[in-house]
Motif scaffolding. Structure first.
Motif, PDB file in Angstrom:
ATOM      1  N   LEU A 452      60.048  54.903  15.610  1.00 44.35           N
ATOM      2  CA  LEU A 452      59.308  55.648  16.617  1.00 44.35           C
ATOM      3  C   LEU A 452      57.945  55.004  16.850  1.00 44.35           C
ATOM      4  CD1 LEU A 452      60.081  59.304  15.503  1.00 44.35           C
ATOM      5  CD2 LEU A 452      60.688  58.303  17.699  1.00 44.35           C
ATOM      6  N   ILE A 453      57.581  54.847  18.099  1.00 44.96           N
ATOM      7  CA  ILE A 453      56.282  54.270  18.437  1.00 44.96           C
ATOM      8  C   ILE A 453      55.151  55.167  17.929  1.00 44.96           C
ATOM      9  CG2 ILE A 453      54.763  53.675  20.372  1.00 44.96           C
ATOM     10  CD1 ILE A 453      57.245  52.720  21.885  1.00 44.96           C
ATOM     11  N   VAL A 454      55.372  56.481  17.944  1.00 46.11           N
ATOM     12  CA  VAL A 454      54.338  57.402  17.476  1.00 46.11           C
ATOM     13  C   VAL A 454      54.046  57.175  15.994  1.00 46.11           C
ATOM     14  CG1 VAL A 454      55.944  59.271  16.883  1.00 46.11           C
ATOM     15  CG2 VAL A 454      53.589  59.815  17.485  1.00 46.11           C
ATOM     16  N   GLU A 455      55.059  56.763  15.210  1.00 40.89           N
ATOM     17  CA  GLU A 455      54.837  56.459  13.797  1.00 40.89           C
ATOM     18  C   GLU A 455      53.986  55.200  13.643  1.00 40.89           C
ATOM     19  OE1 GLU A 455      55.666  58.296  11.170  1.00 40.89           O
ATOM     20  OE2 GLU A 455      56.468  59.827  12.502  1.00 40.89           O
ATOM     21  N   GLN A 484      53.925  45.734  24.349  1.00 42.12           N
ATOM     22  CA  GLN A 484      54.304  44.923  25.499  1.00 42.12           C
ATOM     23  C   GLN A 484      54.009  43.448  25.261  1.00 42.12           C
ATOM     24  OE1 GLN A 484      56.017  46.054  28.277  1.00 42.12           O
ATOM     25  NE2 GLN A 484      56.234  43.837  28.518  1.00 42.12           N
ATOM     26  N   MET A 485      52.869  43.149  24.647  1.00 44.32           N
ATOM     27  CA  MET A 485      52.529  41.753  24.359  1.00 44.32           C
ATOM     28  C   MET A 485      53.490  41.147  23.329  1.00 44.32           C
ATOM     29  SD  MET A 485      48.356  41.504  24.440  1.00 44.32           S
ATOM     30  CE  MET A 485      47.971  43.020  23.574  1.00 44.32           C
ATOM     31  N   ASN A 497      60.882  54.269  25.881  1.00 47.71           N
ATOM     32  CA  ASN A 497      59.444  54.512  25.791  1.00 47.71           C
ATOM     33  C   ASN A 497      59.045  55.098  24.450  1.00 47.71           C
ATOM     34  OD1 ASN A 497      58.973  53.645  28.455  1.00 47.71           O
ATOM     35  ND2 ASN A 497      59.511  55.666  29.267  1.00 47.71           N
ATOM     36  N   ASP A 498      60.031  55.443  23.630  1.00 46.09           N
ATOM     37  CA  ASP A 498      59.748  56.130  22.370  1.00 46.09           C
ATOM     38  C   ASP A 498      59.990  55.273  21.137  1.00 46.09           C
ATOM     39  OD1 ASP A 498      59.221  58.506  23.816  1.00 46.09           O
ATOM     40  OD2 ASP A 498      61.363  58.915  23.931  1.00 46.09           O
ATOM     41  N   HIS A 499      60.841  54.256  21.260  1.00 48.05           N
ATOM     42  CA  HIS A 499      61.239  53.471  20.090  1.00 48.05           C
ATOM     43  C   HIS A 499      60.986  51.982  20.306  1.00 48.05           C
ATOM     44  CE1 HIS A 499      63.630  57.183  19.762  1.00 48.05           C
ATOM     45  NE2 HIS A 499      63.663  56.963  18.468  1.00 48.05           N
TER      46      HIS A 499
END
Length: 569
Positions: A452-455, A484-485, A497-499
């Motif tokens: 998860l990106i939030v993690e 993104q980079m 968008n989440d992982h």
């Protein structure tokens, strides 16, 4: 008896009288009918507004509007259009006023009164009565296709060297006696992309009603595997445990002809525990013994196949399984896939290697200055390796490509692909624009597959990696830009968008970099018999243990003055 001849006449008189009264009612009570209709229209407009709002909410949540709701809205639009003239009071007054001249007002009143009472009012009243049912059934979750939940990375590139294997596997999946097919090959060879393409073709050709996929990994999380399969089937779990979920999956899989893809298998897997059960009613048993794999049984298998295909009771319901693994022995020895149903993913030939490289770097049809054989040998025919090399060279000139590939050619033997890939990941790592981005990349390598990106935001914010960021909102924005980079550099994958995810080749190289450059103690999927010596621990800046078996438990006291992260994930 004398009254009998008059009975039909009386009936005709009654009908004529009733019709006349009705026509007079349209004229005399025209205003009442108009007002009643306006009230119904006002209610309908309010109901339509409520439905429209709920439709928008459903669309915002990517839900599909039900056919019954769509039909109701269309019928409402038609009735609103038909009742337009009743909104224009001036026009109505001019048509129906006794001062409008002549007797045409009587005819107009009759026509409008009739339209209001007989034609519009009943249907609009019915639409208003249907509103509660429409609101209760306005939308449903979208039908998630295999392509939605398992998107191919960009436009799929069909390799000539792999067309044959796709055709062979599809042919086996069409066979009513075949239940399980295996596909193996090393990390980075493109097993996942290949099975996604097979799934797409199987779905497009209507070979299966449903195609679902779950990634198993080395240490399977059975609940997640069950959830992935259920999502593909649009099956909703409640509060069931593992066994309850398995029961629901078994029932659901019996309802349709389904292809279940289990990707990245490392060891024995209990299909029954997941909910993939081969019942006695099925055409082929799931328990394939070594005797059944023996070619001497081919005659018997042929007879069984013919009997099944000719049997009127045989249906296409149930499931077939397509399994991928790095190792052939896992398919053959651990889950008993028949030898003849195990396929190896071939490495890319020189032509396909060059085709993929050109696509990655955005090169047209011109002839490259370097020898394509050099690229092929360096990458060992692995698509992932070609992609990593291509992305690392895409912003350089062709003259630099030639020099870089020649240098790599002379560096080591072509069989040491892992070391090559580590060198190229290191090259991409070195070209990252900041130390902050490098640190984020190394933290990504220490997280789960499909993390998860939030993690990631929590880790990087908590560790103080993000420069000049003082809020979680700012941290989220900074991490989004960094992801993104990293994607642009070919070091990270992201399908939502989440992982985010990282290929095993890149992860292993990144952990090696972390170990060498930042004194990180790393161990993945192994047994930790003895902890490093006290002096070694003191030098580590981080400890990363991923799904490891720690024999003696954690040490009572750890003195790591340089440590910023301890990650027993």
């Amino acid at each position: 008896m004398a009254d009998l001849p008059f009975k039909p006449v009386e009936k005709v008189i009654d009908i004529v009288l009733e019709a006349s009264i009705r026509q007079i009612d349209y004229i005399v009570n025209y205003k009442d009918h108009e007002e009643e209709l306006k009230e119904l229209i006002k209610t309908l407009e309010s109901n339509k507004k409520t439905v429209d709002e709920q439709v928008q909410v459903a669309k915002d949540n990517a839900e599909e509007i039900t056919p019954v709701a769509q039909d109701w809205l269309k019928r409402v639009e038609r009735k609103m259009e038909e009742s337009k003239e009743f909104h224009d009071d001036k026009m109505l007054e001019s048509k129906t006023s006794c001062f409008s001249g002549g007797c045409s007002f009587l005819w107009n009143r009759r026509q409008l009164g009739r339209k209001a009472k007989k034609i519009l009012a009943p249907t609009i009243k019915q639409l208003n009565q249907e509103t509660p049912d429409i609101l209760a059934n306005i939308s449903h979750p979208p039908a998630v296709t295999f392509a939605d939940s398992n998107p191919l990375d960009g436009d799929y590139l069909e390799f000539e060297s792999r067309k044959g294997i796709i055709e062979k596997i599809l042919e086996q999946l069409k066979d009513s006696t075949v239940r399980m097919v295996g596909l193996h090959g090393p990390s980075g060879v493109g097993k996942t992309s290949l099975v996604k393409q097979i799934a797409k073709q199987a779905g497009d050709s209507k070979l299966f009603d449903k195609v679902v996929m779950a990634i198993v990994t080395k240490d399977p999380d059975l609940l997640k595997v069950q959830q992935d399969i259920a999502d593909g089937l649009r099956l909703t779990f409640g509060n069931e445990g593992e066994n309850g979920r398995a029961t629901l999956l078994r029932k659901r899989l019996k309802q349709e002809n389904t292809l279940v893809i289990l990707d990245d298998l490392w060891d024995e897997l209990d299909f029954n525990k997941i909910g993939i059960l081969f019942d006695d009613d099925d055409a082929v048993s799931s328990h394939v013994t070594s005797n059944e794999r023996n070619d001497s049984g081919s005659k018997k298998e042929g007879e069984e196949k013919m009997a099944i295909e000719n049997s009127p009771s045989t249906t296409r319901r149930g499931c077939k399984i397509l399994v991928t693994s790095r190792y052939k022995e896992v398919l053959r020895g651990k889950i008993n896939v028949k030898e003849k149903l195990i396929f190896s993913v071939p490495e890319l030939d020189v032509k396909d290697t060059l085709t993929l490289f050109k696509k990655v770097v955005g090169m047209s049809n011109e002839i490259p200055k370097f020898k394509p054989e050099t690229l092929k040998n360096y990458c060992a025919g692995l698509p992932m390796a070609v992609i990593i090399v291509g992305r690392s060279l895409m912003h350089k000139s062709e003259s630099e490509w030639e020099g870089e590939l020649e240098r790599l050619k002379n560096q080591q033997g072509s069989n040491e692909v892992q070391k090559y890939m580590e060198n190229h990941v290191k090259m991409g790592y070195d070209h990252l624009e900041s130390e902050e981005l490098k640190s984020i990349f190394l933290v990504c390598a220490q997280m789960y597959h499909q993390s998860l990106i939030v993690e990631l935001v929590k880790y990087c914010y908590g560790l103080g990696i993000l420069n000049d960021v003082h809020t979680l909102r700012g941290a989220r924005q900074s991490i989004s830009q960094s992801i993104q980079m990293l994607k642009d550099s070919g070091l990270l994958d992201s399908t939502s968008n989440d992982h985010f995810s990282m290929h095993d080749i890149v992860r292993d190289a990144a952990l090696s970099i972390a170990c060498k450059n930042q004194n990180v103690f790393t161990l993945r999927n192994k047994t930790l018999d003895v902890w490093p010596h006290k002096e070694q621990l003191e030098r580590y800046s981080a400890i990363y243990l991923h799904k490891c078996h720690i024999v003696d438990g954690l040490p009572e006291r750890v003195n790591c003055p340089h440590q910023s992260l301890s990650s027993p994930l």
